[in-house]
Design a protein around this motif. Structure first.
Motif, mmCIF file in Angstrom:
data_model
loop_
_atom_site.group_PDB
_atom_site.id
_atom_site.type_symbol
_atom_site.label_atom_id
_atom_site.label_comp_id
_atom_site.label_asym_id
_atom_site.label_seq_id
_atom_site.Cartn_x
_atom_site.Cartn_y
_atom_site.Cartn_z
ATOM 1 N N ASN A 1 12.121 -56.256 -11.599
ATOM 2 C CA ASN A 1 12.137 -55.303 -12.728
ATOM 3 C C ASN A 1 13.727 -54.535 -13.547
ATOM 4 O O ASN A 1 14.487 -54.122 -12.637
ATOM 5 C CB ASN A 1 11.396 -53.952 -11.716
ATOM 6 N N ASN A 2 13.909 -55.569 -14.759
ATOM 7 C CA ASN A 2 14.833 -55.021 -15.295
ATOM 8 C C ASN A 2 14.257 -54.099 -16.983
ATOM 9 O O ASN A 2 15.252 -53.430 -16.480
ATOM 10 C CB ASN A 2 15.286 -56.579 -15.613
ATOM 11 N N ALA A 3 14.167 -53.995 -17.246
ATOM 12 C CA ALA A 3 13.531 -53.635 -18.543
ATOM 13 C C ALA A 3 13.249 -52.208 -18.270
ATOM 14 O O ALA A 3 12.691 -52.117 -17.541
ATOM 15 C CB ALA A 3 12.493 -54.586 -18.944
ATOM 16 N N GLN A 4 13.963 -51.677 -19.344
ATOM 17 C CA GLN A 4 13.360 -49.777 -19.949
ATOM 18 C C GLN A 4 13.992 -49.820 -20.897
ATOM 19 O O GLN A 4 14.688 -50.403 -21.436
ATOM 20 C CB GLN A 4 14.112 -49.538 -18.355
ATOM 21 N N GLY B 1 7.355 -62.113 0.056
ATOM 22 C CA GLY B 1 8.772 -62.295 -1.338
ATOM 23 C C GLY B 1 9.836 -61.065 -1.046
ATOM 24 O O GLY B 1 9.666 -60.056 -0.309
ATOM 25 N N SER B 2 10.631 -60.750 -2.387
ATOM 26 C CA SER B 2 11.556 -59.970 -2.220
ATOM 27 C C SER B 2 11.014 -59.339 -4.441
ATOM 28 O O SER B 2 10.426 -60.015 -5.062
ATOM 29 C CB SER B 2 12.642 -60.839 -2.551
ATOM 30 N N VAL B 3 11.801 -57.907 -4.096
ATOM 31 C CA VAL B 3 11.302 -57.066 -5.395
ATOM 32 C C VAL B 3 12.895 -56.952 -5.740
ATOM 33 O O VAL B 3 13.429 -55.751 -4.571
ATOM 34 C CB VAL B 3 10.429 -55.652 -4.949
ATOM 35 N N ILE B 4 12.909 -56.551 -6.534
ATOM 36 C CA ILE B 4 14.599 -55.958 -7.066
ATOM 37 C C ILE B 4 14.645 -55.465 -8.287
ATOM 38 O O ILE B 4 13.781 -55.689 -9.378
ATOM 39 C CB ILE B 4 15.606 -57.687 -7.775
ATOM 40 N N ASN B 5 14.376 -54.202 -8.242
ATOM 41 C CA ASN B 5 14.209 -53.114 -8.985
ATOM 42 C C ASN B 5 16.008 -52.994 -9.540
ATOM 43 O O ASN B 5 16.534 -52.694 -8.321
ATOM 44 C CB ASN B 5 13.670 -51.814 -8.549
ATOM 45 N N PHE B 6 16.109 -53.057 -10.931
ATOM 46 C CA PHE B 6 17.611 -52.929 -11.208
ATOM 47 C C PHE B 6 17.158 -50.810 -11.150
ATOM 48 O O PHE B 6 16.490 -49.997 -11.885
ATOM 49 C CB PHE B 6 17.305 -53.224 -12.721
ATOM 50 N N ALA B 7 17.950 -50.716 -10.761
ATOM 51 C CA ALA B 7 18.953 -49.001 -12.076
ATOM 52 C C ALA B 7 20.122 -49.080 -12.263
ATOM 53 O O ALA B 7 20.538 -49.854 -12.942
ATOM 54 C CB ALA B 7 19.028 -48.335 -10.174
ATOM 55 N N SER B 8 20.461 -47.729 -12.219
ATOM 56 C CA SER B 8 22.088 -47.493 -13.437
ATOM 57 C C SER B 8 23.127 -46.686 -12.296
ATOM 58 O O SER B 8 22.060 -45.955 -11.459
ATOM 59 C CB SER B 8 21.965 -47.488 -14.084
ATOM 60 N N GLY B 9 24.357 -46.160 -13.020
ATOM 61 C CA GLY B 9 25.054 -45.637 -12.385
ATOM 62 C C GLY B 9 25.227 -43.810 -13.206
ATOM 63 O O GLY B 9 25.471 -42.718 -12.554
ATOM 64 N N ALA B 10 23.675 -44.435 -14.242
ATOM 65 C CA ALA B 10 24.042 -43.229 -15.092
ATOM 66 C C ALA B 10 22.921 -41.842 -14.359
ATOM 67 O O ALA B 10 23.658 -40.661 -14.239
ATOM 68 C CB ALA B 10 23.182 -42.420 -16.103
ATOM 69 N N GLY B 11 22.219 -42.177 -13.076
ATOM 70 C CA GLY B 11 21.502 -40.949 -12.498
ATOM 71 C C GLY B 11 22.652 -40.792 -11.376
ATOM 72 O O GLY B 11 23.091 -39.482 -10.129
ATOM 73 N N THR C 1 9.601 -66.964 -10.331
ATOM 74 C CA THR C 1 10.006 -65.346 -10.201
ATOM 75 C C THR C 1 9.627 -64.568 -11.722
ATOM 76 O O THR C 1 9.470 -65.192 -12.573
ATOM 77 C CB THR C 1 11.810 -66.011 -10.606
ATOM 78 N N ILE C 2 9.210 -63.384 -11.411
ATOM 79 C CA ILE C 2 8.895 -62.858 -13.123
ATOM 80 C C ILE C 2 10.172 -61.438 -13.207
ATOM 81 O O ILE C 2 10.766 -61.408 -12.168
ATOM 82 C CB ILE C 2 7.825 -61.482 -12.070
ATOM 83 N N ILE C 3 10.476 -61.631 -14.326
ATOM 84 C CA ILE C 3 11.787 -61.187 -15.050
ATOM 85 C C ILE C 3 10.833 -60.735 -15.717
ATOM 86 O O ILE C 3 11.388 -60.562 -16.655
ATOM 87 C CB ILE C 3 12.157 -61.930 -14.538
ATOM 88 N N THR C 4 11.168 -58.796 -15.642
ATOM 89 C CA THR C 4 10.632 -57.758 -16.788
ATOM 90 C C THR C 4 12.134 -57.835 -18.308
ATOM 91 O O THR C 4 13.313 -57.874 -17.681
ATOM 92 C CB THR C 4 10.334 -56.822 -15.976
ATOM 93 N N ALA D 1 14.593 -41.644 -15.015
ATOM 94 C CA ALA D 1 13.897 -43.345 -14.325
ATOM 95 C C ALA D 1 14.398 -44.085 -14.008
ATOM 96 O O ALA D 1 13.236 -44.631 -12.189
ATOM 97 C CB ALA D 1 13.545 -43.854 -15.755
ATOM 98 N N LYS D 2 15.590 -43.891 -14.105
ATOM 99 C CA LYS D 2 16.427 -45.072 -13.250
ATOM 100 C C LYS D 2 15.738 -44.508 -11.140
ATOM 101 O O LYS D 2 16.778 -45.642 -10.660
ATOM 102 C CB LYS D 2 17.744 -45.851 -13.413
ATOM 103 N N GLU D 3 16.959 -43.492 -10.750
ATOM 104 C CA GLU D 3 16.695 -42.692 -9.904
ATOM 105 C C GLU D 3 15.553 -42.795 -9.722
ATOM 106 O O GLU D 3 15.438 -43.003 -8.230
ATOM 107 C CB GLU D 3 17.330 -41.546 -9.960
ATOM 108 N N GLY D 4 13.825 -42.603 -9.896
ATOM 109 C CA GLY D 4 12.937 -42.792 -9.573
ATOM 110 C C GLY D 4 12.632 -44.029 -8.934
ATOM 111 O O GLY D 4 11.785 -44.117 -7.423
ATOM 112 N N SER D 5 12.900 -45.347 -9.998
ATOM 113 C CA SER D 5 12.896 -47.067 -8.874
ATOM 114 C C SER D 5 13.606 -46.724 -7.863
ATOM 115 O O SER D 5 13.528 -47.693 -6.749
ATOM 116 C CB SER D 5 13.522 -47.376 -10.441
ATOM 117 N N ARG D 6 14.582 -46.306 -7.962
ATOM 118 C CA ARG D 6 15.601 -46.715 -6.878
ATOM 119 C C ARG D 6 15.120 -45.645 -5.320
ATOM 120 O O ARG D 6 14.975 -45.768 -4.627
ATOM 121 C CB ARG D 6 17.026 -45.930 -6.811
#
Length: 171
Positions: A90-93, A136-146, A9-12, A159-164
């Motif tokens: 993809n966690n880091a930002q 495999g799987s991709v997990i992209n973190f977003a937030s409620g901010a958007g 697993t790669i975790i940013t 940025a997070k809404e773009g990832s979503r």
């Protein structure tokens, strides 16, 4: 039996905060890890803790998600060491959270877009052949901010809404 025994697993942002918590969760299930971040000493300390506590292998790599060549290097080194990738998280930002929209400079806005949205894109693209091979799987973190228009979170939200959105299209 651990559910992820032998996986990779790669975790940013895996050296601290949410990323380190994710690293612990994956390690507890037996996954070997590639953790990235911008501070080598933090990554090395995380590696030592994770390997000692969970008995897995950890490859720490200093990488800025905004740097496309750095991401290519992370994926290359992961394959060189482990021979496969099963999960990408993809966690880091980085962002200028706390600034009103009207006070953001282009550089402030770019910081979030490049370290979040572009980083997720670069990692997804570079990991794709290996994830496809291993289903495999991709997990992209977003937030409620958007989702909710959180005050003083304009660049983070963008940025997070773009990832979503990118995640939905990739799925």
């Amino acid at each position: 039996m651990k559910r992820l025994m032998g996986n990779v697993t790669i975790i940013t942002g895996g050296g601290k905060g949410i990323g380190f918590g994710l690293a612990e969760a994956f390690a507890e299930e037996g996954s070997n890890l590639v953790i990235t971040g911008r501070t080598e000493s933090r990554l090395v300390a995380a590696k030592e803790k994770l390997e000692e506590k969970y008995g897995i292998e950890v490859l720490p790599i200093v990488a800025d998600g905004a740097d496309e060549s750095a991401i290519k290097n992370v994926v290359s080194k992961a394959i060189e060491k482990f021979g496969k990738i099963n999960t990408l998280v993809n966690n880091a930002q980085v962002s200028k959270s706390g600034l009103p929209l009207v006070e953001h400079t282009k550089e402030d806005f770019d910081l979030a877009i490049y370290s979040g949205l572009y980083a997720a894109f670069f990692y997804m693209r570079e990991c794709f052949p290996y994830l496809k091979e291993n289903k495999g799987s991709v997990i992209n973190f977003a937030s409620g901010a958007g989702l909710f228009g959180k005050l003083r979170q304009a660049s983070d939200a963008a940025a997070k809404e773009g990832s979503r959105a990118m995640s939905r299209v990739a799925a």
